[in-house]
Structure formats: C-alpha cells, structure tokens
Motif scaffolding. Structure first.
Motif, PDB file in Angstrom:
ATOM      1  N   ALA A   1       0.733  -1.093  -0.021  1.00 14.92           N
ATOM      2  CA  ALA A   1      -0.083   0.058   0.165  1.00 14.92           C
ATOM      3  C   ALA A   1       0.957   1.378   0.062  1.00 14.92           C
ATOM      4  CB  ALA A   1      -0.829   0.008   1.484  1.00 14.92           C
ATOM      5  N   PHE A   2       0.425   2.202  -0.823  1.00 15.74           N
ATOM      6  CA  PHE A   2       1.257   3.407  -0.840  1.00 15.74           C
ATOM      7  C   PHE A   2       0.727   4.441  -0.011  1.00 15.74           C
ATOM      8  CE2 PHE A   2       0.856   1.588  -5.223  1.00 15.74           C
ATOM      9  CZ  PHE A   2       2.104   1.519  -5.403  1.00 15.74           C
ATOM     10  N   ARG A   3       1.851   4.861   0.683  1.00 15.99           N
ATOM     11  CA  ARG A   3       1.331   5.862   2.036  1.00 15.99           C
ATOM     12  C   ARG A   3       1.351   7.471   1.504  1.00 15.99           C
ATOM     13  NH1 ARG A   3       4.954   5.919   6.950  1.00 15.99           N
ATOM     14  NH2 ARG A   3       5.903   7.666   5.787  1.00 15.99           N
ATOM     15  N   LEU A   4       0.265   8.008   1.514  1.00 13.28           N
ATOM     16  CA  LEU A   4       0.128   9.592   1.145  1.00 13.28           C
ATOM     17  C   LEU A   4       1.075  10.345   2.202  1.00 13.28           C
ATOM     18  CD1 LEU A   4      -0.706  11.910  -0.730  1.00 13.28           C
ATOM     19  CD2 LEU A   4      -2.462  12.097   1.337  1.00 13.28           C
ATOM     20  N   TRP A   5       2.222  10.950   1.337  1.00 15.03           N
ATOM     21  CA  TRP A   5       3.149  11.661   2.340  1.00 15.03           C
ATOM     22  C   TRP A   5       2.601  13.172   2.387  1.00 15.03           C
ATOM     23  CZ3 TRP A   5       6.862  11.120   5.391  1.00 15.03           C
ATOM     24  CH2 TRP A   5       7.802  12.155   5.921  1.00 15.03           C
ATOM     25  N   GLN A   6       2.440  13.760   1.289  1.00 16.30           N
ATOM     26  CA  GLN A   6       1.705  15.060   1.438  1.00 16.30           C
ATOM     27  C   GLN A   6       1.741  15.619  -0.334  1.00 16.30           C
ATOM     28  OE1 GLN A   6       4.183  18.486   2.602  1.00 16.30           O
ATOM     29  NE2 GLN A   6       5.467  16.559   3.735  1.00 16.30           N
TER      30      GLN A   6
ATOM     31  N   PRO B   1      -2.258   6.269  -6.360  1.00 17.87           N
ATOM     32  CA  PRO B   1      -1.916   4.870  -6.954  1.00 17.87           C
ATOM     33  C   PRO B   1      -2.346   3.774  -6.068  1.00 17.87           C
ATOM     34  CG  PRO B   1      -0.094   5.970  -5.505  1.00 17.87           C
ATOM     35  CD  PRO B   1      -1.080   6.995  -5.771  1.00 17.87           C
ATOM     36  N   ASN B   2      -3.034   3.897  -4.963  1.00 12.06           N
ATOM     37  CA  ASN B   2      -3.735   2.846  -4.420  1.00 12.06           C
ATOM     38  C   ASN B   2      -5.062   2.691  -5.219  1.00 12.06           C
ATOM     39  OD1 ASN B   2      -1.849   2.460  -2.114  1.00 12.06           O
ATOM     40  ND2 ASN B   2      -2.587   4.505  -1.673  1.00 12.06           N
ATOM     41  N   THR B   3      -5.764   3.544  -5.753  1.00 12.69           N
ATOM     42  CA  THR B   3      -6.969   3.154  -6.342  1.00 12.69           C
ATOM     43  C   THR B   3      -7.058   3.582  -7.931  1.00 12.69           C
ATOM     44  OG1 THR B   3      -7.573   5.765  -5.858  1.00 12.69           O
ATOM     45  CG2 THR B   3      -8.157   3.740  -4.425  1.00 12.69           C
ATOM     46  N   ASN B   4      -6.190   4.047  -8.473  1.00 10.35           N
ATOM     47  CA  ASN B   4      -6.099   4.275  -9.903  1.00 10.35           C
ATOM     48  C   ASN B   4      -5.825   3.031 -10.759  1.00 10.35           C
ATOM     49  OD1 ASN B   4      -3.213   3.437 -10.195  1.00 10.35           O
ATOM     50  ND2 ASN B   4      -2.674   5.790 -10.450  1.00 10.35           N
ATOM     51  N   GLY B   5      -5.425   1.874 -10.386  1.00 11.54           N
ATOM     52  CA  GLY B   5      -5.760   0.600 -11.050  1.00 11.54           C
ATOM     53  C   GLY B   5      -4.377   0.361 -11.759  1.00 11.54           C
ATOM     54  N   ARG B   6      -3.396   1.241 -11.714  1.00 11.34           N
ATOM     55  CA  ARG B   6      -2.105   0.998 -12.525  1.00 11.34           C
ATOM     56  C   ARG B   6      -1.075   0.316 -11.828  1.00 11.34           C
ATOM     57  NH1 ARG B   6      -2.653   6.845 -13.123  1.00 11.34           N
ATOM     58  NH2 ARG B   6      -4.126   7.012 -14.944  1.00 11.34           N
ATOM     59  N   LYS B   7      -0.188  -0.514 -12.496  1.00  8.93           N
ATOM     60  CA  LYS B   7       1.014  -1.285 -12.031  1.00  8.93           C
ATOM     61  C   LYS B   7       1.949  -0.659 -11.827  1.00  8.93           C
ATOM     62  CE  LYS B   7      -1.495  -5.587 -12.439  1.00  8.93           C
ATOM     63  NZ  LYS B   7      -2.163  -6.211 -13.392  1.00  8.93           N
ATOM     64  N   TYR B   8       2.941  -0.533 -10.738  1.00 10.76           N
ATOM     65  CA  TYR B   8       4.026  -0.028 -10.735  1.00 10.76           C
ATOM     66  C   TYR B   8       5.191  -1.099 -10.530  1.00 10.76           C
ATOM     67  CZ  TYR B   8       1.401   4.004 -10.143  1.00 10.76           C
ATOM     68  OH  TYR B   8       0.407   4.980 -10.400  1.00 10.76           O
ATOM     69  N   MET B   9       6.148  -1.009 -11.245  1.00 12.58           N
ATOM     70  CA  MET B   9       7.490  -1.820 -11.305  1.00 12.58           C
ATOM     71  C   MET B   9       8.758  -0.921 -11.208  1.00 12.58           C
ATOM     72  SD  MET B   9       8.749  -4.485 -14.007  1.00 12.58           S
ATOM     73  CE  MET B   9       7.275  -4.207 -15.096  1.00 12.58           C
ATOM     74  N   ILE B  10       9.843  -1.558 -10.636  1.00 18.49           N
ATOM     75  CA  ILE B  10      11.035  -0.960 -10.630  1.00 18.49           C
ATOM     76  C   ILE B  10      12.048  -1.987 -11.432  1.00 18.49           C
ATOM     77  CG2 ILE B  10      13.198  -0.575  -9.125  1.00 18.49           C
ATOM     78  CD1 ILE B  10      11.018  -0.457  -6.678  1.00 18.49           C
TER      79      ILE B  10
ATOM     80  N   THR C   1      17.520  -0.316   6.346  1.00 15.14           N
ATOM     81  CA  THR C   1      18.351  -0.917   5.672  1.00 15.14           C
ATOM     82  C   THR C   1      17.694  -1.412   4.241  1.00 15.14           C
ATOM     83  OG1 THR C   1      17.146  -3.019   6.515  1.00 15.14           O
ATOM     84  CG2 THR C   1      19.248  -2.246   7.570  1.00 15.14           C
ATOM     85  N   VAL C   2      16.533  -0.628   4.018  1.00 15.79           N
ATOM     86  CA  VAL C   2      15.830  -0.944   2.653  1.00 15.79           C
ATOM     87  C   VAL C   2      15.503   0.347   2.247  1.00 15.79           C
ATOM     88  CG1 VAL C   2      14.683  -3.125   3.295  1.00 15.79           C
ATOM     89  CG2 VAL C   2      13.543  -0.971   3.978  1.00 15.79           C
ATOM     90  N   PRO C   3      15.303   0.438   0.721  1.00 11.32           N
ATOM     91  CA  PRO C   3      15.126   1.898   0.205  1.00 11.32           C
ATOM     92  C   PRO C   3      13.698   2.029   0.201  1.00 11.32           C
ATOM     93  CG  PRO C   3      15.644   0.228  -1.477  1.00 11.32           C
ATOM     94  CD  PRO C   3      15.811  -0.562  -0.090  1.00 11.32           C
ATOM     95  N   VAL C   4      13.484   3.442   0.244  1.00 12.43           N
ATOM     96  CA  VAL C   4      12.227   4.006   0.176  1.00 12.43           C
ATOM     97  C   VAL C   4      11.797   4.514  -1.151  1.00 12.43           C
ATOM     98  CG1 VAL C   4      10.624   5.410   1.176  1.00 12.43           C
ATOM     99  CG2 VAL C   4      12.125   4.035   2.612  1.00 12.43           C
ATOM    100  N   LEU C   5      10.792   4.701  -1.631  1.00 10.05           N
ATOM    101  CA  LEU C   5      10.503   5.184  -2.910  1.00 10.05           C
ATOM    102  C   LEU C   5       9.474   6.360  -2.717  1.00 10.05           C
ATOM    103  CD1 LEU C   5       9.999   5.594  -5.996  1.00 10.05           C
ATOM    104  CD2 LEU C   5       8.413   3.866  -5.966  1.00 10.05           C
ATOM    105  N   MET C   6       9.593   7.496  -3.126  1.00 14.91           N
ATOM    106  CA  MET C   6       8.801   8.823  -2.964  1.00 14.91           C
ATOM    107  C   MET C   6       8.309   8.872  -4.491  1.00 14.91           C
ATOM    108  SD  MET C   6       9.318  12.519  -1.747  1.00 14.91           S
ATOM    109  CE  MET C   6       9.064  12.445   0.020  1.00 14.91           C
ATOM    110  N   PHE C   7       7.269   9.074  -4.809  1.00 12.62           N
ATOM    111  CA  PHE C   7       6.906   9.279  -6.076  1.00 12.62           C
ATOM    112  C   PHE C   7       5.390   9.882  -6.349  1.00 12.62           C
ATOM    113  CE2 PHE C   7       4.501   5.292  -5.235  1.00 12.62           C
ATOM    114  CZ  PHE C   7       3.363   5.324  -6.529  1.00 12.62           C
ATOM    115  N   SER C   8       5.021  10.109  -7.741  1.00 12.46           N
ATOM    116  CA  SER C   8       3.591  10.657  -7.888  1.00 12.46           C
ATOM    117  C   SER C   8       3.232   9.797  -9.265  1.00 12.46           C
ATOM    118  CB  SER C   8       3.624  12.163  -7.955  1.00 12.46           C
ATOM    119  OG  SER C   8       4.533  12.362  -9.083  1.00 12.46           O
ATOM    120  N   SER C   9       2.097   9.513  -9.326  1.00 14.17           N
ATOM    121  CA  SER C   9       1.516   8.977 -10.314  1.00 14.17           C
ATOM    122  C   SER C   9       1.651   9.948 -11.577  1.00 14.17           C
ATOM    123  CB  SER C   9       0.171   8.400 -10.254  1.00 14.17           C
ATOM    124  OG  SER C   9      -0.754   9.554  -9.920  1.00 14.17           O
ATOM    125  N   SER C  10       1.475   9.596 -12.865  1.00 14.68           N
ATOM    126  CA  SER C  10       1.661  10.179 -14.091  1.00 14.68           C
ATOM    127  C   SER C  10       0.720  11.443 -14.160  1.00 14.68           C
ATOM    128  CB  SER C  10       1.586   9.491 -15.387  1.00 14.68           C
ATOM    129  OG  SER C  10       0.395   8.641 -15.402  1.00 14.68           O
TER     130      SER C  10
END
Length: 116
Positions: free
Chosen positions: A33-38, A106-115, A92-101
């Motif tokens: 689950a993606f957490r809204l930062w701000q 991103p929790n409800t837009n139905g898109r898939k995210y990959m690295i 010890t693990v990386p964090v990703l901060m991002f916005s959808s296009s």
C-alpha cells in the motif's frame, strides 16, 4: 547422548539443505500500500538491492516515469510521475517517494508499478 547427536546432525543437514535453495530475487513489482506523504507524493518501502538502487527506474503500466532523483518538494507540489529512491540512515531498505503520472492515488488508480 544419542538424541543430542541426532538432533545436531539433523540441524546441520537442514541448514545445508537451505543453501541448495536458490535465493529469491527481489520482486520488481511494488505490491504494498502506498502511503500519502503530502501533496501528490506517496511513499513505499521497496524490496530492491541497495547496490542497484541508484540505477533503478520506476515504471507505471510499463511506461517509464521520471525523471529519477527528483527533488522531494517538486514531487509533492508538481507530481506528474516524478520520483526519488532514498534510504534513511537507520533503515536497511530503500524507500520510494513518487507521484503517479496524472497525480491520482496509486492505491486506487488501477495501475501497476514496477522497478527495473
């Protein structure tokens, strides 16, 4: 005495068997689950090798987002697919901060995210 020796041999055999199982690679799909930062910025902990995180790229439904290593304030205010990988000093693990296009959730837009 026999139980102790048998238990010890079993432990060694079991741990030796674990070395035969190939390690599982880090999954490129982000399924948490993606957490809204701000603003438009969301954060998520990713399972990705730290040594490769600098070269990693984020994709939304197979299309590259970016640019990478964007300023966190720009991600928050502008969004539009900007992202940044970072690691807190005590993590010890990386964090990703991002916005959808399109700056949707991103929790409800139905898109898939990959690295990759």
């Amino acid at each position: 005495m026999r139980v102790t020796i048998g238990s010890t041999l079993f432990a060694f055999a079991s741990s030796g068997f674990l070395y035969l199982i190939p390690p599982q690679p880090a999954t490129p799909w982000i399924r948490s689950a993606f957490r809204l930062w701000q603003g438009h910025a969301y954060v998520v902990v990713v399972k990705y090798p730290l040594a490769e995180i600098e070269a990693a790229r984020l994709y939304e439904d197979g299309k590259p987002l970016g640019p990478a290593n964007s300023d966190p304030q720009e991600i928050t205010l502008q969004g539009k697919g900007l992202y940044r990988f970072y690691r807190e000093t005590d993590e010890t693990v990386p964090v990703l901060m991002f916005s959808s296009s399109d700056n949707t959730d991103p929790n409800t837009n139905g898109r898939k995210y990959m690295i990759k």
